[in-house]
Design an enzyme around this catalytic site. Structure first.
Site, PDB file in Angstrom:
ATOM      1  N   CYS C 188       0.807  -1.217   0.000  1.00  0.00           N
ATOM      2  CA  CYS C 188       0.000   0.000   0.000  1.00  0.00           C
ATOM      3  C   CYS C 188       0.840   1.267   0.000  1.00  0.00           C
ATOM      4  O   CYS C 188       0.417   2.302  -0.514  1.00  0.00           O
ATOM      5  CB  CYS C 188      -0.949   0.006   1.192  1.00  0.00           C
ATOM      6  SG  CYS C 188      -2.295  -1.166   0.996  1.00  0.00           S
ATOM      7  N   CYS C 316      19.188  -3.443  -4.823  1.00  0.00           N
ATOM      8  CA  CYS C 316      18.208  -3.114  -5.878  1.00  0.00           C
ATOM      9  C   CYS C 316      17.821  -1.647  -5.693  1.00  0.00           C
ATOM     10  O   CYS C 316      18.554  -0.890  -5.059  1.00  0.00           O
ATOM     11  CB  CYS C 316      16.992  -4.035  -5.803  1.00  0.00           C
ATOM     12  SG  CYS C 316      16.000  -3.808  -4.309  1.00  0.00           S
TER      13      CYS C 316
END
Lengths: 80, 350, 350, 80
Positions: C188, C316
């Protein structure tokens, strides 16, 4: 033809069950159905107004009912 | 990010939502009418989401039997005005918005002025008279209404009277139900209501408000959603694109005065009133307190034969049908005094 | 009416409900895991309806960006433990019930003991690891789980692992999704969520709990409800009557240690770690901080070729994919040290 | 035959739209459909698992798809 009629709100109490089955003529209109229903369940008439939906669409008295149509009787609801 | 928008970062991140959408919410004025089962969750989520001005109207006080579904209140609030308690709680939840409580009843005399101050009305009321009044006032003012209603396990949600791009308005409550015989529809006190249904429908109302104001998502215009909390099934019924009703004035408001058991006993002793029992024949067979017998559904047809020289007192089992009888009687004879026995025979028998 | 039951009179009046149903709610022990977007409304309605013992578990603290959807909290609560604040609010709402906050994280070591103390678990968590852990613990303990999950405008609800009359259990979360690659599913914070969706789904979860305990209504067993708050359409998907999974132990828990940017810079200066970039080729083309390049989706196929003599640091863009890389690496080499760069390249660039 | 496929959750992002239309052979199974979809949308494969529902029922790889079936791709959702 035989049609199934789903009851919502207080119509469930009036019918005494969540759905009923009724024999109507093949070219019956919503008006005819209303007349039959109110004859069999006089309390329905006393509601002043309730919505009839066929296949999830609001219908008018002149509309024709077809076999396999899904009919719903939806009375007003007051709670909040 | 704009100052103060950190609170809203998880909704600003939504596709189709932006800081501009948040500013629209911030500038919006939303009026929630009824701080009960629907109004509590609707107001909670509207406050959380950052509606700039939130009006909350309720003239009623918190009672113990409200607490199973009216989640803004606790036992310590019993007896206090609902709008004021709700405003107190919501200010703690979001101190950055303006919350305006109204503790007066919404009536014929104040509804137009109140609706004029807001962009959109949320109908969280618990009675048909206020629903029609709000609906008609909003139609007259050209403002949308987010409608919600619940009974037992079943709820209805819709948004009425939204102006489309051609300048026409979408259907309103009177397109769905032109009029209602209130005495035939049980309310939540009689038939009960599952608390979670109030939460689901109230949140759905807040959801429509947010979609309308932020201009995001497909609104329930020209439709009504019917939800059943027992089976969790819902259906959306199409009504039409444009309203077919012509509302040109507020509904006529008819007073339905009541008389208490004590006052009635005095009046009967003085022979100053005529009693009319509006119950069914089988109810009357079991017990009655005298007077004429005209079942409610035969009253309209027999109304011309009533004697208008004497004050009328209508009675039924609980006072609901007799109130409707007073309304029908006053429509015909506005000048004749008529009362409904408060609490009905239940109160008479104690 | 039984003493203290006045509060519940409007639900006791429901068809199929009675004082006996209310006593079942009063005797029930319900554990809500996660006091966030779903847990706030679920706990609010369970408390309102009179659940006798309500456990609320959350190790997280209230943050400003929670407030748009976590309606039990206000800005004054920021920084405090969610379970404790929620318990404080709910005790005011219903002082007659027992509310037990747990401020520790639900992990491998405590989940079975906690689940054993309750009749039913409400999964209001915000991550897959805890969802699977709760699901598997509840299946092992033979207890039902009411599942809820939300993302953007879309929610899912179901009730898992209900024992039917033949002694078989209905499907659980692993029947729906046997395993998940967490790094591929945005949460979310990344994708956003509309607050009212949290309210609708959380209330639906509380609704299933009340139906289950009071033995009233048709449960979402063997089904999953999918709701879309943009169109207000919902569908119920049938999964089957009986679970097809065989869960015999809790999922293996793998630690995914992280390294901060500062510590990594020191380690690189000391030449004590090997860097592995797990982003896609097009991301690497724009910017990198050196090391090998093995995109996450190729890691499993290339894992045998990795040198195990040196500590690994995966990186990442944000730290999500590199955490998954650490998990995959540790599954193969539990003894080799490996870290994920906390905050990813976003943190590196400041 | 051509089938319409509805996307839920992150599948909407992967498809770039809420529904797509796809040409499959008349006797195609769910397995065949999955293969075609994952070829065209490699990110779908990386989800590890997602539910395929046909006419609101969970289906298995061996089940056959028919014309006019309503196919839904429902990936897991994590938020709370």
């Amino acid at each position: 033809m035989r049609v199934d009629i789903l009851a919502f709100g207080v119509a469930k109490d009036i019918f005494g069950q969540p759905s009923i089955s009724m024999e109507i003529t093949n070219d019956a209109t919503v008006y005819n159905l209303k007349y039959l229903l109110e004859n069999q369940y006089p309390r329905l008439k006393q509601l002043s107004s309730y919505m009839i939906a066929v296949n999830n669409e609001y219908v008018l008295p002149g509309d024709t009912i077809h076999e396999r149509d899904e009919i719903a009787i939806i009375p007003p609801v007051s709670g909040g | 990010m704009e100052t103060g928008f950190e609170r809203y970062s998880c909704q600003i991140a939504l596709p189709g939502f932006s800081e501009t959408s948040q500013r629209l919410l911030q500038q919006a004025k939303v009026l929630v009418v009824g701080a009960g089962g629907l109004g509590c969750p609707a107001a909670q989520y509207l406050a959380a989401a950052g509606i700039g001005t939130l009006g909350i109207a309720d003239h009623d006080n918190v009672s113990v039997s409200n607490l199973h579904r009216q989640v803004l209140f606790g036992p310590a609030d019993v007896g206090r005005n609902k709008a004021e308690v709700a405003a107190e709680r919501l200010r703690l939840q979001n101190p950055a918005i303006t919350i305006v409580p109204y503790n007066q009843k919404i009536v014929h005399e104040n509804v137009l002025q109140l609706v004029a101050e807001y962009d959109i009305v949320v109908d969280c009321t618990d009675n048909f008279a206020t629903r029609y009044l709000l609906n008609d006032a909003a139609v007259l003012a050209g403002k949308p209404v987010v409608y919600g209603a619940i009974y037992q396990f079943e709820g209805q949600v819709a948004i009425w009277n939204v102006r489309n791009s051609n300048g026409y308005y979408t259907p309103n409550y009177r397109d769905l139900f032109p009029k209602v015989n209130e005495s035939q529809i049980p309310n939540c006190t009689e038939g009960g209501v599952i608390p979670t249904l109030a939460g689901i429908i109230g949140c759905m109302q807040a959801n429509e408000v947010i979609k309308y104001i932020s201009q995001n998502g497909e609104l329930l215009t020209g439709k009504v959603l019917i939800f059943d909390a027992q089976s969790m099934r819902s259906r959306i019924i199409k009504i039409g694109n444009i309203t077919q009703t012509y509302i040109t004035a507020l509904p006529i408001s008819i007073e339905q005065p009541v008389i208490t058991v004590a006052d009635l006993k005095q009046a009967l002793a003085a022979n100053s009133v005529e009693l009319i029992d509006v119950r069914n024949a089988d109810e009357r067979e079991l017990f009655d307190i005298g007077g004429r017998h005209i079942p409610l559904n035969e009253l309209e047809n027999n109304i011309d034969q009533l004697n208008t020289d004497i004050v009328k007192v209508f009675y039924c089992a609980s006072g609901i049908r007799s109130a409707e009888a007073v309304r029908l009687f006053k429509l015909k004879y506005p000048e004749v005094k008529a009362f409904s026995l408060e609490g009905g025979l239940k109160a008479w028998r104690g």
